[in-house]
Design a protein around this motif. Structure first.
Motif, PDB file in Angstrom:
ATOM      1  N   GLN A 108      11.501  -2.321  12.101  1.00 47.14           N
ATOM      2  CA  GLN A 108      10.669  -1.558  13.035  1.00 47.14           C
ATOM      3  C   GLN A 108      10.264  -0.218  12.416  1.00 47.14           C
ATOM      4  OE1 GLN A 108       9.608  -2.375  16.344  1.00 47.14           O
ATOM      5  NE2 GLN A 108       8.334  -0.548  15.987  1.00 47.14           N
ATOM      6  N   ILE A 109      11.204   0.444  11.761  1.00 47.30           N
ATOM      7  CA  ILE A 109      10.924   1.724  11.108  1.00 47.30           C
ATOM      8  C   ILE A 109       9.864   1.546  10.028  1.00 47.30           C
ATOM      9  CG2 ILE A 109      11.932   3.516   9.638  1.00 47.30           C
ATOM     10  CD1 ILE A 109      14.617   2.936  11.165  1.00 47.30           C
ATOM     11  N   ILE A 110      10.049   0.533   9.195  1.00 46.72           N
ATOM     12  CA  ILE A 110       9.101   0.279   8.110  1.00 46.72           C
ATOM     13  C   ILE A 110       7.732  -0.087   8.661  1.00 46.72           C
ATOM     14  CG2 ILE A 110       8.587  -1.386   6.264  1.00 46.72           C
ATOM     15  CD1 ILE A 110      11.655  -1.318   5.650  1.00 46.72           C
ATOM     16  N   ASP A 111       7.707  -0.915   9.691  1.00 45.89           N
ATOM     17  CA  ASP A 111       6.430  -1.305  10.291  1.00 45.89           C
ATOM     18  C   ASP A 111       5.695  -0.104  10.881  1.00 45.89           C
ATOM     19  OD1 ASP A 111       6.916  -3.925   9.595  1.00 45.89           O
ATOM     20  OD2 ASP A 111       7.521  -4.573  11.600  1.00 45.89           O
ATOM     21  N   ASP A 112       6.434   0.787  11.544  1.00 42.94           N
ATOM     22  CA  ASP A 112       5.787   1.958  12.146  1.00 42.94           C
ATOM     23  C   ASP A 112       5.221   2.885  11.078  1.00 42.94           C
ATOM     24  OD1 ASP A 112       5.675   1.800  14.954  1.00 42.94           O
ATOM     25  OD2 ASP A 112       7.799   2.268  15.146  1.00 42.94           O
ATOM     26  N   PHE A 113       5.991   3.178  10.033  1.00 46.78           N
ATOM     27  CA  PHE A 113       5.485   4.057   8.985  1.00 46.78           C
ATOM     28  C   PHE A 113       4.316   3.407   8.241  1.00 46.78           C
ATOM     29  CE2 PHE A 113       9.868   6.208   8.817  1.00 46.78           C
ATOM     30  CZ  PHE A 113       9.436   7.264   9.597  1.00 46.78           C
ATOM     31  N   SER A 114       4.363   2.084   8.079  1.00 47.82           N
ATOM     32  CA  SER A 114       3.248   1.386   7.429  1.00 47.82           C
ATOM     33  C   SER A 114       1.984   1.486   8.271  1.00 47.82           C
ATOM     34  CB  SER A 114       3.605  -0.084   7.194  1.00 47.82           C
ATOM     35  OG  SER A 114       4.699  -0.215   6.299  1.00 47.82           O
ATOM     36  N   ALA A 115       2.131   1.280   9.584  1.00 48.51           N
ATOM     37  CA  ALA A 115       0.976   1.381  10.480  1.00 48.51           C
ATOM     38  C   ALA A 115       0.419   2.794  10.496  1.00 48.51           C
ATOM     39  CB  ALA A 115       1.370   0.939  11.887  1.00 48.51           C
ATOM     40  N   ALA A 116       1.290   3.780  10.432  1.00 52.30           N
ATOM     41  CA  ALA A 116       0.841   5.168  10.402  1.00 52.30           C
ATOM     42  C   ALA A 116       0.094   5.466   9.107  1.00 52.30           C
ATOM     43  CB  ALA A 116       2.038   6.098  10.541  1.00 52.30           C
ATOM     44  N   LYS A 117       0.644   5.016   7.995  1.00 52.78           N
ATOM     45  CA  LYS A 117       0.017   5.253   6.690  1.00 52.78           C
ATOM     46  C   LYS A 117      -1.412   4.723   6.654  1.00 52.78           C
ATOM     47  CE  LYS A 117       0.414   3.471   1.980  1.00 52.78           C
ATOM     48  NZ  LYS A 117       1.202   2.595   1.085  1.00 52.78           N
ATOM     49  N   ASP A 118      -1.642   3.581   7.262  1.00 53.30           N
ATOM     50  CA  ASP A 118      -2.963   2.952   7.232  1.00 53.30           C
ATOM     51  C   ASP A 118      -3.977   3.661   8.123  1.00 53.30           C
ATOM     52  OD1 ASP A 118      -2.000   1.063   5.487  1.00 53.30           O
ATOM     53  OD2 ASP A 118      -1.602  -0.441   7.037  1.00 53.30           O
ATOM     54  N   ARG A 119      -3.524   4.483   9.069  1.00 55.26           N
ATOM     55  CA  ARG A 119      -4.431   5.065  10.061  1.00 55.26           C
ATOM     56  C   ARG A 119      -4.630   6.574   9.913  1.00 55.26           C
ATOM     57  NH1 ARG A 119      -1.973   0.700  12.554  1.00 55.26           N
ATOM     58  NH2 ARG A 119      -3.303  -0.495  13.994  1.00 55.26           N
ATOM     59  N   LEU A 120      -3.735   7.246   9.211  1.00 57.99           N
ATOM     60  CA  LEU A 120      -3.759   8.705   9.209  1.00 57.99           C
ATOM     61  C   LEU A 120      -4.596   9.269   8.063  1.00 57.99           C
ATOM     62  CD1 LEU A 120      -0.031   9.448  10.114  1.00 57.99           C
ATOM     63  CD2 LEU A 120      -2.046   9.686  11.576  1.00 57.99           C
ATOM     64  N   PRO A 121      -5.184  10.439   8.274  1.00 61.90           N
ATOM     65  CA  PRO A 121      -5.944  11.095   7.203  1.00 61.90           C
ATOM     66  C   PRO A 121      -5.009  11.820   6.241  1.00 61.90           C
ATOM     67  CG  PRO A 121      -5.971  12.465   9.153  1.00 61.90           C
ATOM     68  CD  PRO A 121      -5.229  11.201   9.534  1.00 61.90           C
ATOM     69  N   VAL A 122      -5.507  12.115   5.061  1.00 62.11           N
ATOM     70  CA  VAL A 122      -4.742  12.906   4.103  1.00 62.11           C
ATOM     71  C   VAL A 122      -4.541  14.323   4.636  1.00 62.11           C
ATOM     72  CG1 VAL A 122      -4.773  13.886   1.777  1.00 62.11           C
ATOM     73  CG2 VAL A 122      -5.477  11.511   2.150  1.00 62.11           C
ATOM     74  N   SER A 123      -5.545  14.854   5.320  1.00 61.04           N
ATOM     75  CA  SER A 123      -5.428  16.143   5.998  1.00 61.04           C
ATOM     76  C   SER A 123      -6.399  16.148   7.180  1.00 61.04           C
ATOM     77  CB  SER A 123      -5.699  17.291   5.034  1.00 61.04           C
ATOM     78  OG  SER A 123      -6.954  17.836   5.194  1.00 61.04           O
ATOM     79  N   TYR A 124      -6.260  17.146   8.029  1.00 59.43           N
ATOM     80  CA  TYR A 124      -7.131  17.256   9.208  1.00 59.43           C
ATOM     81  C   TYR A 124      -8.215  18.305   8.996  1.00 59.43           C
ATOM     82  CZ  TYR A 124      -3.844  14.276  11.625  1.00 59.43           C
ATOM     83  OH  TYR A 124      -3.069  13.202  11.996  1.00 59.43           O
ATOM     84  N   GLU A 125      -8.325  18.785   7.772  1.00 58.63           N
ATOM     85  CA  GLU A 125      -9.262  19.856   7.495  1.00 58.63           C
ATOM     86  C   GLU A 125     -10.699  19.436   7.783  1.00 58.63           C
ATOM     87  OE1 GLU A 125     -10.258  23.643   6.762  1.00 58.63           O
ATOM     88  OE2 GLU A 125      -8.199  22.848   6.766  1.00 58.63           O
ATOM     89  N   ASN A 126     -11.045  18.206   7.408  1.00 60.28           N
ATOM     90  CA  ASN A 126     -12.440  17.794   7.510  1.00 60.28           C
ATOM     91  C   ASN A 126     -12.672  16.654   8.492  1.00 60.28           C
ATOM     92  OD1 ASN A 126     -13.384  19.638   5.477  1.00 60.28           O
ATOM     93  ND2 ASN A 126     -12.420  18.303   3.949  1.00 60.28           N
ATOM     94  N   VAL A 127     -11.711  16.382   9.370  1.00 57.88           N
ATOM     95  CA  VAL A 127     -11.939  15.335  10.361  1.00 57.88           C
ATOM     96  C   VAL A 127     -12.926  15.851  11.404  1.00 57.88           C
ATOM     97  CG1 VAL A 127      -9.629  14.386  10.010  1.00 57.88           C
ATOM     98  CG2 VAL A 127     -10.022  16.018  11.875  1.00 57.88           C
ATOM     99  N   ASP A 128     -13.545  14.928  12.099  1.00 56.43           N
ATOM    100  CA  ASP A 128     -14.524  15.291  13.120  1.00 56.43           C
ATOM    101  C   ASP A 128     -13.925  15.004  14.489  1.00 56.43           C
ATOM    102  OD1 ASP A 128     -16.765  15.974  14.503  1.00 56.43           O
ATOM    103  OD2 ASP A 128     -17.902  14.160  14.017  1.00 56.43           O
ATOM    104  N   GLY A 129     -13.550  16.053  15.197  1.00 59.74           N
ATOM    105  CA  GLY A 129     -12.958  15.863  16.512  1.00 59.74           C
ATOM    106  C   GLY A 129     -12.192  17.087  16.942  1.00 59.74           C
ATOM    107  N   PRO A 130     -11.585  17.048  18.108  1.00 61.41           N
ATOM    108  CA  PRO A 130     -10.861  18.215  18.633  1.00 61.41           C
ATOM    109  C   PRO A 130      -9.602  18.551  17.852  1.00 61.41           C
ATOM    110  CG  PRO A 130     -10.588  16.315  20.084  1.00 61.41           C
ATOM    111  CD  PRO A 130     -11.628  15.943  19.090  1.00 61.41           C
ATOM    112  N   ASP A 131      -9.148  17.655  16.974  1.00 59.76           N
ATOM    113  CA  ASP A 131      -7.972  17.916  16.160  1.00 59.76           C
ATOM    114  C   ASP A 131      -8.330  18.484  14.793  1.00 59.76           C
ATOM    115  OD1 ASP A 131      -9.195  15.549  15.461  1.00 59.76           O
ATOM    116  OD2 ASP A 131      -7.340  14.445  15.099  1.00 59.76           O
TER     117      ASP A 131
END
Length: 519
Positions: free
Chosen positions: A178-201
């Motif tokens: 479960q731990i490995i699956d969660d971190f894998s799912a996060a890795k596939d969806r998260l940006p390297v940084s939030y500096e240039n994302v488009d949105g309220p975050d």
């Protein structure tokens, strides 16, 4: 924005209520009215992160109950729960142990809310993926902490129906998957940084990133002795051709443990605390549901502060102090990490004061410095600290990569990456020597290097467990040696390296199994 401040919001989710009690309060959101806008999704993410700053998570008890069980820290407190934990005889009725369990499941529940509702929201897809990725990361982190502290726990990977509240204890294999699956799912969806994302975050420092997820995924593989899988993940953070290879070691080691230079280039993930002057509120964030009176502050600095300047609930052991003194720098000085980790009387290192005052103790007395306000220009002498807790930093990536390479029988590569961490401490270059070590000799050197680099960072007890030091059948069994370093290990018995499953949980959940520490 210096860092993400975790706005405390009240999310009241009613599930499966009887129609006779199905009353609507127009001033409070419900599951039917809340999950609609991008703002709602971001607010829900704040509620998840808020779970990291409660007493049972990183505000106080994860540091205290993990550091206290190591051979480098010993209790110096009148609080029975703390010294009993440090002496490996904590009862299952311990309040702090129950808080650790409870608040990690509060965090898991909030991540499950996000994973239940956000996928169905009609909002920007990129923002949706980022929020979902953060939920997976935080759930993975919660289970990582639970697995390391309690060994085996129930898995709750969805919002439960009323008849499903008594989740059974999961197998060790399923829990780590479960731990490995969660971190894998996060890795596939998260940006390297939030500096240039488009949105309220956009620009919000402190949110989980792809690098954080990759590092924690590699760490989970390492803990499961999947050496090549671990090495592959760490390489993504070090290979210049990878977009995640943006990290490096900071020049000043102590910038990793005080309010100066937080969220720096060495930090993959840290828990964001605010100083009392940055946010409102009047109460410490001790339990459970967020409210507007909470101060988003840490209690660790005051808990660890030296005698007369805080609670002084723990002291470094003499063994840890001596370990720092085994090797001098290339210029003939003491390892600078000693002064950054331990308050000690060191005239040769210009360390003869404490909190700005002349040395008030015996010259052989030592106290914690790491994660305290000692040494800051105007140290705060109150139970309210804004020092972020560093969950994962790049030095750990280097040393875990070295460990993985050693287990893959590549001592030369292990030596190179181990020396990178030593170089910051200005220790002699011993790559040629280390490269000729046997696998077992390199293991012992890595043990030493990790003890110094990560002292008082909640890592040591988990390293000791995974290395087999508490397993009498393991060739690396070391309890007799630990007893020589710290007399608190005299009362250790098999299984006591873990925290016991809280008795209250065992009483209400017939499907929950005790762990070895309950015996």
């Amino acid at each position: 924005m210096k860092k993400l401040i975790f706005i405390t919001i009240a999310l009241v989710m009613f599930m499966g209520c009887d129609d006779q009690l199905d009353l609507t309060n127009p001033n409070e959101p419900t599951a039917e009215t809340f999950w609609e806008t991008e703002s709602d999704a971001v607010r829900a993410s704040y509620a998840m992160y808020n779970g990291l700053i409660m007493d049972g998570t990183y505000m106080r008890m994860i540091p205290a109950l993990t550091d206290g069980r190591s051979d480098g820290f010993k209790a110096d407190t009148p609080w029975p729960d703390l010294w009993q934990t440090a002496a490996f005889n904590v009862p299952a009725t311990s309040g702090p142990v129950e808080w650790v369990w409870r608040e990690h499941y509060v965090l898991i529940y909030r991540t499950n809310q996000v994973l239940e509702y956000v996928p169905e929201m009609e909002i920007d897809e990129a923002l949706k993926e980022r929020v979902i990725g953060q939920a997976h990361f935080l759930r993975g982190l919660a289970y990582f902490n639970l697995a390391n502290n309690f060994h085996r726990v129930p898995i709750s990977d969805a919002l439960p129906e009323p008849e499903e509240f008594n989740e059974p204890t999961a197998s060790e294999e399923d829990l780590w998957q479960q731990i490995i699956d969660d971190f894998s799912a996060a890795k596939d969806r998260l940006p390297v940084s939030y500096e240039n994302v488009d949105g309220p975050d956009q620009g919000q420092v402190g949110r989980a990133t792809a690098g954080a997820a990759t590092g924690m995924l590699g760490k989970a593989y390492l803990y499961r002795e999947q050496w090549q899988d671990a090495a592959d993940e760490f390489e993504l953070l070090m290979d210049g051709n990878s977009p995640m290879a943006i990290y490096s070691l900071v020049d000043d080691y102590r910038h990793n443990f005080n309010v100066n230079n937080e969220n720096n280039e060495e930090s993959l993930f840290e828990v964001q605390f605010a100083s009392p002057d940055e946010v409102g509120g009047s109460d410490m964030n001790y339990c459970c549901e967020p409210n507007s009176n909470w101060m988003q502050v840490s209690s660790q600095a005051y808990t660890y502060a030296a005698e007369g300047y805080g609670y002084s609930d723990f002291l470094p052991t003499q063994w840890l102090y001596d370990e720092f003194n085994k090797e001098q720098t290339v210029s003939g000085n003491k390892d600078p990490r000693l002064i950054d980790t331990i308050v000690s009387y060191e005239p040769s290192e210009n360390s003869t004061t404490v909190y700005g005052d002349p040395w008030p103790y015996g010259q052989d007395e030592i106290y914690p410095r790491k994660y305290t306000n000692e040494g800051l220009p105007q140290p705060e002498l109150r139970e309210q600290s804004g020092i972020n807790y560093r969950v994962l930093r790049f030095a750990d990536i280097y040393l875990m990569y070295a460990e993985a390479q050693n287990e893959l029988n590549d001592q030369a590569t292990a030596a190179q990456y181990m020396q990178r961490v030593r170089d910051r401490a200005n220790l002699p270059d011993r790559v040629a020597e280390f490269s000729g070590y046997t696998q077992e000799e390199m293991r012992e050197q890595i043990v030493h290097e990790r003890a110094l680099e990560f002292a008082i960072e909640g890592q040591r007890i988990h390293d000791m467990i995974r290395w087999g030091w508490f397993d009498e059948s393991s060739p690396r069994y070391k309890v007799p040696e630990l007893r020589q370093r710290d007399s608190e290990f005299d009362s250790w018995d098999t299984g006591d390296e873990y925290l016991p499953i809280p008795q209250r949980e065992l009483d209400v959940n017939p499907n929950l199994e005790p762990n070895p520490a309950n015996n």
